[in-house]
Design a protein around this motif. Structure first.
Motif, PDB file in Angstrom:
ATOM      1  N   MET A  70       0.796  -1.141   0.123  1.00 14.54           N
ATOM      2  CA  MET A  70      -0.073  -0.006   0.127  1.00 14.54           C
ATOM      3  C   MET A  70       0.726   1.245   0.010  1.00 14.54           C
ATOM      4  O   MET A  70       1.738   1.307   0.858  1.00 14.54           O
ATOM      5  CB  MET A  70      -0.992   0.038   1.116  1.00 14.54           C
ATOM      6  N   GLU A  71       0.614   2.244  -0.885  1.00 15.05           N
ATOM      7  CA  GLU A  71       1.265   3.246  -0.948  1.00 15.05           C
ATOM      8  C   GLU A  71       0.920   4.328   0.097  1.00 15.05           C
ATOM      9  O   GLU A  71      -0.442   4.400   0.224  1.00 15.05           O
ATOM     10  CB  GLU A  71       1.257   4.042  -2.344  1.00 15.05           C
ATOM     11  N   LYS A  72       1.911   4.982   0.714  1.00 15.77           N
ATOM     12  CA  LYS A  72       1.389   5.776   1.785  1.00 15.77           C
ATOM     13  C   LYS A  72       1.226   7.260   1.149  1.00 15.77           C
ATOM     14  O   LYS A  72       1.758   7.679   0.159  1.00 15.77           O
ATOM     15  CB  LYS A  72       2.735   6.269   2.761  1.00 15.77           C
ATOM     16  N   LYS A  73       0.149   8.038   1.719  1.00 11.64           N
ATOM     17  CA  LYS A  73      -0.129   9.112   0.882  1.00 11.64           C
ATOM     18  C   LYS A  73       0.432  10.089   2.063  1.00 11.64           C
ATOM     19  O   LYS A  73       0.502  10.258   3.137  1.00 11.64           O
ATOM     20  CB  LYS A  73      -1.555   9.383   0.976  1.00 11.64           C
ATOM     21  N   LEU A  74       0.876  11.446   1.409  1.00 13.98           N
ATOM     22  CA  LEU A  74       1.455  12.561   2.049  1.00 13.98           C
ATOM     23  C   LEU A  74       0.053  13.271   2.665  1.00 13.98           C
ATOM     24  O   LEU A  74      -0.731  13.864   1.880  1.00 13.98           O
ATOM     25  CB  LEU A  74       2.347  13.584   1.078  1.00 13.98           C
ATOM     26  N   PRO A  75      -0.031  13.621   3.928  1.00 16.99           N
ATOM     27  CA  PRO A  75      -1.208  14.240   4.558  1.00 16.99           C
ATOM     28  C   PRO A  75      -0.887  15.734   4.424  1.00 16.99           C
ATOM     29  O   PRO A  75       0.364  16.309   4.324  1.00 16.99           O
ATOM     30  CB  PRO A  75      -0.870  13.810   6.053  1.00 16.99           C
ATOM     31  N   ILE A  76      -1.924  16.378   3.968  1.00 14.33           N
ATOM     32  CA  ILE A  76      -1.855  17.738   3.929  1.00 14.33           C
ATOM     33  C   ILE A  76      -2.648  18.652   4.902  1.00 14.33           C
ATOM     34  O   ILE A  76      -2.270  19.818   5.111  1.00 14.33           O
ATOM     35  CB  ILE A  76      -2.438  18.178   2.439  1.00 14.33           C
ATOM     36  N   LEU A  77      -3.415  17.969   5.523  1.00 13.44           N
ATOM     37  CA  LEU A  77      -4.154  18.570   6.898  1.00 13.44           C
ATOM     38  C   LEU A  77      -3.794  18.007   8.022  1.00 13.44           C
ATOM     39  O   LEU A  77      -3.621  16.621   8.199  1.00 13.44           O
ATOM     40  CB  LEU A  77      -5.629  18.663   6.459  1.00 13.44           C
ATOM     41  N   CYS A  78      -3.612  18.627   8.965  1.00 15.57           N
ATOM     42  CA  CYS A  78      -3.364  18.075  10.499  1.00 15.57           C
ATOM     43  C   CYS A  78      -4.593  17.339  10.798  1.00 15.57           C
ATOM     44  O   CYS A  78      -5.822  17.575  10.652  1.00 15.57           O
ATOM     45  CB  CYS A  78      -3.515  19.457  11.459  1.00 15.57           C
ATOM     46  N   PRO A  79      -4.289  16.040  11.272  1.00 13.90           N
ATOM     47  CA  PRO A  79      -5.422  15.234  11.690  1.00 13.90           C
ATOM     48  C   PRO A  79      -6.317  15.530  12.881  1.00 13.90           C
ATOM     49  O   PRO A  79      -7.489  15.136  13.223  1.00 13.90           O
ATOM     50  CB  PRO A  79      -4.735  13.731  11.813  1.00 13.90           C
TER      51      PRO A  79
END
Length: 93
Positions: free
Chosen positions: A1-10
């Motif tokens: 599974m490819e990790k996705k770069l988060p763009i918003l603080c969780p």
């Protein structure tokens, strides 16, 4: 599974910034506080739309065929995306 770069603080949904970059080839580390490039501030579906649009040579007719949607629907999707990009650009100033 490819990790996705988060763009918003969780935690609070604020925009994230890049603090560190690393080169696996030579081990160089770069530290600082950098904003994400404009296109990375778009969600994955919006980025996919842009890639498909470019691959379609900017033809909304071709995009509509690829997405199996009507031309006006694809035009509205593009208009929404343009509006979001303009909003992001204003925030970056």
């Amino acid at each position: 599974m490819e990790k996705k770069l988060p763009i918003l603080c969780p935690s609070c949904d604020s925009e994230l910034k890049v603090q560190s970059l690393h080169c696996d080839a030579c081990g160089t580390n770069i530290n600082g506080m950098y904003s994400l490039p404009l296109l990375l501030k778009l969600d994955a579906k919006e980025q996919e739309f842009i890639v498909a649009f470019v691959q379609s040579s900017g033809s909304l007719k071709v995009m509509a065929q690829k997405l199996n949607l009507s031309y006006p629907t694809v035009r509205n999707m593009l208009d929404d995306l343009i509006g979001k990009i303009e909003h992001i650009q204003k925030e970056m100033l």
